[in-house]
Enzyme design. Sequence first.
Site, PDB file in Angstrom:
ATOM      1  N   TRP A   1      18.765  19.163  -7.817  1.00 34.03           N
ATOM      2  CA  TRP A   1      18.658  19.678  -9.182  1.00 34.03           C
ATOM      3  C   TRP A   1      18.785  21.198  -9.219  1.00 34.03           C
ATOM      4  O   TRP A   1      19.376  21.754 -10.131  1.00 34.03           O
ATOM      5  CB  TRP A   1      17.320  19.291  -9.809  1.00 34.03           C
ATOM      6  CG  TRP A   1      17.078  17.828  -9.946  1.00 34.03           C
ATOM      7  CD1 TRP A   1      18.021  16.828  -9.956  1.00 34.03           C
ATOM      8  CD2 TRP A   1      15.812  17.180 -10.075  1.00 34.03           C
ATOM      9  NE1 TRP A   1      17.416  15.599 -10.081  1.00 34.03           N
ATOM     10  CE2 TRP A   1      16.061  15.776 -10.164  1.00 34.03           C
ATOM     11  CE3 TRP A   1      14.491  17.630 -10.130  1.00 34.03           C
ATOM     12  CZ2 TRP A   1      15.026  14.851 -10.303  1.00 34.03           C
ATOM     13  CZ3 TRP A   1      13.465  16.708 -10.270  1.00 34.03           C
ATOM     14  CH2 TRP A   1      13.739  15.341 -10.358  1.00 34.03           C
TER      15      TRP A   1
ATOM     16  N   GLU B   1      -0.606   7.678   9.904  1.00 35.30           N
ATOM     17  CA  GLU B   1      -1.586   6.745   9.313  1.00 35.30           C
ATOM     18  C   GLU B   1      -0.977   5.368   9.072  1.00 35.30           C
ATOM     19  O   GLU B   1      -1.280   4.695   8.091  1.00 35.30           O
ATOM     20  CB  GLU B   1      -2.158   7.314   8.011  1.00 35.30           C
ATOM     21  CG  GLU B   1      -2.825   8.653   8.186  1.00 35.30           C
ATOM     22  CD  GLU B   1      -4.334   8.593   8.079  1.00 35.30           C
ATOM     23  OE1 GLU B   1      -4.889   7.504   7.858  1.00 35.30           O
ATOM     24  OE2 GLU B   1      -4.948   9.651   8.208  1.00 35.30           O
TER      25      GLU B   1
ATOM     26  N   GLN C   1      23.438  14.542 -19.356  1.00 40.55           N
ATOM     27  CA  GLN C   1      22.876  13.198 -19.299  1.00 40.55           C
ATOM     28  C   GLN C   1      22.597  12.736 -17.871  1.00 40.55           C
ATOM     29  O   GLN C   1      21.547  12.127 -17.592  1.00 40.55           O
ATOM     30  CB  GLN C   1      23.807  12.204 -19.988  1.00 40.55           C
ATOM     31  CG  GLN C   1      23.183  10.825 -20.139  1.00 40.55           C
ATOM     32  CD  GLN C   1      24.108   9.851 -20.855  1.00 40.55           C
ATOM     33  OE1 GLN C   1      25.119   9.440 -20.300  1.00 40.55           O
ATOM     34  NE2 GLN C   1      23.768   9.504 -22.080  1.00 40.55           N
TER      35      GLN C   1
ATOM     36  N   GLU D   1      -2.228   7.915  21.104  1.00 48.37           N
ATOM     37  CA  GLU D   1      -1.917   8.365  22.464  1.00 48.37           C
ATOM     38  C   GLU D   1      -0.416   8.224  22.691  1.00 48.37           C
ATOM     39  O   GLU D   1       0.284   7.592  21.890  1.00 48.37           O
ATOM     40  CB  GLU D   1      -2.688   7.527  23.489  1.00 48.37           C
ATOM     41  CG  GLU D   1      -4.194   7.673  23.382  1.00 48.37           C
ATOM     42  CD  GLU D   1      -4.929   6.880  24.456  1.00 48.37           C
ATOM     43  OE1 GLU D   1      -4.249   6.247  25.306  1.00 48.37           O
ATOM     44  OE2 GLU D   1      -6.172   6.892  24.449  1.00 48.37           O
TER      45      GLU D   1
ATOM     46  N   SER E   1       5.766   3.097   7.749  1.00 46.95           N
ATOM     47  CA  SER E   1       6.132   2.291   6.584  1.00 46.95           C
ATOM     48  C   SER E   1       6.273   0.816   6.940  1.00 46.95           C
ATOM     49  O   SER E   1       5.887  -0.063   6.157  1.00 46.95           O
ATOM     50  CB  SER E   1       7.432   2.817   5.968  1.00 46.95           C
ATOM     51  OG  SER E   1       7.213   4.062   5.340  1.00 46.95           O
TER      52      SER E   1
ATOM     53  N   ARG F   1      -5.300   5.785   4.446  1.00 44.47           N
ATOM     54  CA  ARG F   1      -3.970   5.556   3.874  1.00 44.47           C
ATOM     55  C   ARG F   1      -3.926   5.922   2.392  1.00 44.47           C
ATOM     56  O   ARG F   1      -2.885   6.354   1.895  1.00 44.47           O
ATOM     57  CB  ARG F   1      -3.563   4.099   4.100  1.00 44.47           C
ATOM     58  CG  ARG F   1      -3.167   3.864   5.551  1.00 44.47           C
ATOM     59  CD  ARG F   1      -3.071   2.417   5.933  1.00 44.47           C
ATOM     60  NE  ARG F   1      -2.733   2.318   7.359  1.00 44.47           N
ATOM     61  CZ  ARG F   1      -2.808   1.219   8.085  1.00 44.47           C
ATOM     62  NH1 ARG F   1      -3.216   0.092   7.518  1.00 44.47           N
ATOM     63  NH2 ARG F   1      -2.486   1.223   9.362  1.00 44.47           N
TER      64      ARG F   1
ATOM     65  N   SER G   1       1.603   2.885  16.809  1.00 42.06           N
ATOM     66  CA  SER G   1       1.337   1.757  15.917  1.00 42.06           C
ATOM     67  C   SER G   1       0.455   0.716  16.602  1.00 42.06           C
ATOM     68  O   SER G   1      -0.384   0.081  15.965  1.00 42.06           O
ATOM     69  CB  SER G   1       2.658   1.113  15.477  1.00 42.06           C
ATOM     70  OG  SER G   1       3.410   2.012  14.684  1.00 42.06           O
TER      71      SER G   1
END
Length: 426
Positions: free
Chosen positions: A381, A407, A323, A172, A410, A287, A177
Site C-alpha cells: 500500500w 509457541e 477501488q 532444545e 502453525s 498461545r 515441536s
Amino acid sequence: MFRSAASKYIKTSVLRSNATSRVATSRNGWRSFSATATSSSEPVLNSLNKFTEEEEMLRDTVRRFAQDVVGPKVREMDEKEMMDPEVTQGLFEQGLMGIETSAELGGAESSFTAAIIAIEELAKVDPSVSVMCDVHNTLVNTVVRKYGTDEQQAKWLPKLAESSLGSFCLSEPASGSDAFALQTRAKKDGDHWVINGSKMWITNSYEADFFLIFANVDPSKGYKGITCFIATKDMGIKIAKKEQKLGIRASSTCTLNFDDLKVPQENVLGEVGKGYKIAIEILNEGRIGIAAQMLGLAQGAFDKAVPYTYERKQFGQPVGTFQGMQFSIAEAAISIESARLLTYNAARLKDEGREFTTEAAMAKYWASVVAQRVSGAAIEWAGGVGFTRETGIEKFWRDSKIGAIYEGTSNIQLQTIAKAIQKRYT
C-alpha cells in the site's frame, strides 16, 4: 524512569475485585479501579468488545506508554538487536510485569484478559517489547502462581513483578515441536539437583535473572520424568549464543548451557515428574498471548500504512480511493477483526475457567496468518516508501513471520484443532 519522569500519564495500577467497585491505593501510590459486580444472578451478555473500566484504563495507559516511551526507541533497538534497559525498567514501573499477580505480592491483581490487552497494545508499536511482556506474564508468572508453593510465590513473585525478568526454558536443539524429547538432565545430589544440558530459542534469556528450566530426572520414565526447576543467572547459567534473527530483533533469543548447575531442592516447582503437565497447560495460555502479539502487529502495520494511502496521490487522486486499494484495505480490516474476536474469545474463556485449548489454537493460528498478510499488504500500500526502514512498516512484516513458528508452529495448531474436531464427531 517512566513514572517519575512523565507525570502527565495516568498513574493507575489496575487491581481486580471480585465483588464491588473500589478505589484502592497500592503500595506504590497508584490509584486502582475495578468494575462493579452485577447484582443479578443472571449472566450479563456483552460483545467481545466490551471491557471493564479497569481494562479500558489499562489499555489507555499501555497505549500511551508504547507510543511515547517505546516508539522513539523502536528503530534503534531493532538495528542494534538489543532491548533498551529503560524500556524494560518502564514495563516494571508501569506495573506491566505482574498483571495477574496479587496485590499482596506486588502485582496488579488483574485479569488474564488485561494481560492480553497489554500485549496487543505493545505489539502495535513494537512486537519485540510485546513478547518480552507476554512471556514474562503468561508463561513465567503464571507457572509460579499456579504451581509454586506459598513460600516460592512469596519469594519470587514480588521480584518478578518489580525488577526481575523471567525466562521459560523448554525448547532444545532436538526438541522443538516434540518438546518432550528434551535431553537436559537433572540428577539428585543431597539437598540439591545438578542440571546438565542446553536449551535453545529461549526468549528473554539475555536480560533475564530468573529461569524456569525443564529437565528430565528419570529418562526411563520418558516424559513423566520431566520436572520444572527455578534457577537464577548467578547460579551459573551460561549464554552460549545470542541469535541474530529476521525479526523481533530487540527481543533476545539465546542458547543456554547448564554445566553441573546446582539448584536447591526447594527450587523444584510443582511435583517431581510433573513438568510435562505444567508445560502442556501453560503453553495453551501462552498461545493466546502470541495471538494478541500478532493481532497488535497487524493493527500496527495497518495504522501506519492506511493514512499514507490517503495522502499519496497518483492520477489526481489519493491511492487509497482507488477501488482495488479500497478492497484490499477492507479485506485487511475484516481479517484483523476476525483475529481480534478469536483472541479475546479465548482470553475470556480462560478467565471464566472454561476449556479453551482449541480456541487458543485457532486464535494463535489465525492471528499469525493475518499478521503476515496484513503487514505484507501494508508494505505494498505504501509502495517504495513501505519497503524502506524509515517508515517502520517493513519491520512489522519481518516481525510477523515468527508467529507461525514459536509457541507451537502453525501445523501444531492445526493438528490440535483437527484432533478436537475428530473427538467431537467420533
